[in-house]
Design a protein around this motif. Structure first.
Motif, PDB file in Angstrom:
ATOM      1  N   ASN A  38       0.836  -1.200   0.000  1.00 48.52           N
ATOM      2  CA  ASN A  38       0.000   0.000   0.000  1.00 48.52           C
ATOM      3  C   ASN A  38       0.876   1.258   0.000  1.00 48.52           C
ATOM      4  O   ASN A  38       1.334   1.713   1.045  1.00 48.52           O
ATOM      5  N   LEU A  39       1.127   1.804  -1.190  1.00 51.64           N
ATOM      6  CA  LEU A  39       1.936   3.016  -1.317  1.00 51.64           C
ATOM      7  C   LEU A  39       1.048   4.246  -1.191  1.00 51.64           C
ATOM      8  O   LEU A  39      -0.055   4.275  -1.721  1.00 51.64           O
ATOM      9  N   VAL A  40       1.541   5.261  -0.492  1.00 52.68           N
ATOM     10  CA  VAL A  40       0.783   6.499  -0.324  1.00 52.68           C
ATOM     11  C   VAL A  40       1.284   7.580  -1.270  1.00 52.68           C
ATOM     12  O   VAL A  40       0.502   8.365  -1.782  1.00 52.68           O
ATOM     13  N   SER A  41       2.600   7.620  -1.474  1.00 52.59           N
ATOM     14  CA  SER A  41       3.180   8.672  -2.301  1.00 52.59           C
ATOM     15  C   SER A  41       4.618   8.322  -2.643  1.00 52.59           C
ATOM     16  O   SER A  41       5.128   7.269  -2.255  1.00 52.59           O
ATOM     17  N   SER A  42       5.263   9.241  -3.339  1.00 53.53           N
ATOM     18  CA  SER A  42       6.683   9.090  -3.643  1.00 53.53           C
ATOM     19  C   SER A  42       7.306  10.476  -3.717  1.00 53.53           C
ATOM     20  O   SER A  42       6.612  11.480  -3.813  1.00 53.53           O
ATOM     21  N   PHE A  43       8.635  10.498  -3.660  1.00 56.31           N
ATOM     22  CA  PHE A  43       9.350  11.761  -3.823  1.00 56.31           C
ATOM     23  C   PHE A  43      10.774  11.467  -4.264  1.00 56.31           C
ATOM     24  O   PHE A  43      11.244  10.339  -4.200  1.00 56.31           O
ATOM     25  N   ARG A  44      11.449  12.497  -4.772  1.00 58.62           N
ATOM     26  CA  ARG A  44      12.855  12.392  -5.142  1.00 58.62           C
ATOM     27  C   ARG A  44      13.653  13.273  -4.198  1.00 58.62           C
ATOM     28  O   ARG A  44      13.194  14.334  -3.791  1.00 58.62           O
ATOM     29  N   THR A  45      14.839  12.809  -3.840  1.00 60.91           N
ATOM     30  CA  THR A  45      15.684  13.561  -2.923  1.00 60.91           C
ATOM     31  C   THR A  45      17.145  13.233  -3.181  1.00 60.91           C
ATOM     32  O   THR A  45      17.449  12.258  -3.874  1.00 60.91           O
ATOM     33  N   GLU A  46      18.015  14.029  -2.627  1.00 62.39           N
ATOM     34  CA  GLU A  46      19.441  13.752  -2.719  1.00 62.39           C
ATOM     35  C   GLU A  46      19.880  12.954  -1.500  1.00 62.39           C
ATOM     36  O   GLU A  46      19.461  13.244  -0.383  1.00 62.39           O
ATOM     37  N   MET A  47      20.707  11.943  -1.737  1.00 63.19           N
ATOM     38  CA  MET A  47      21.337  11.203  -0.653  1.00 63.19           C
ATOM     39  C   MET A  47      22.809  11.573  -0.676  1.00 63.19           C
ATOM     40  O   MET A  47      23.446  11.545  -1.723  1.00 63.19           O
ATOM     41  N   LEU A  48      23.326  11.914   0.494  1.00 66.37           N
ATOM     42  CA  LEU A  48      24.706  12.367   0.599  1.00 66.37           C
ATOM     43  C   LEU A  48      25.594  11.307   1.223  1.00 66.37           C
ATOM     44  O   LEU A  48      25.173  10.571   2.105  1.00 66.37           O
TER      45      LEU A  48
END
Length: 85
Positions: A38-48
């Motif tokens: 059950n997925l609610v949303s997604s996003f993109r981000t930077e991993m350092l």
């Protein structure tokens, strides 16, 4: 390992900087399951990586409820290859 990066709603709520989240129609299945997670949303981000002083942009899916976070194999290899060698 998993093919996607996953966090739960509880973890998302604890993030100091709230990412811009988007609805997702993606279907992800646990190993051997016929029912999608059950997925609610997604996003993109930077991993350092402090060790490598680099960053990559990754996609992260948010699951409903409270579960453990999962880092995809590819993200782990991209981010941490060589650490501990």
């Amino acid at each position: 390992g998993t093919t996607v990066n996953i966090i739960d709603e509880t973890t998302l709520a604890k993030l100091e900087e709230r990412p811009s989240i988007h609805h997702t129609a993606t279907k992800i299945y646990a190993y051997g399951s016929k029912k999608p997670i059950n997925l609610v949303s997604s996003f993109r981000t930077e991993m350092l990586s402090v060790a490598h002083q680099t960053a990559i942009t990754v996609g992260i899916y948010v699951v409903k409820g409270e579960y453990s976070s999962l880092l995809s194999y590819q993200t782990a290899v991209d981010r941490f290859e060589g650490i501990g060698k």
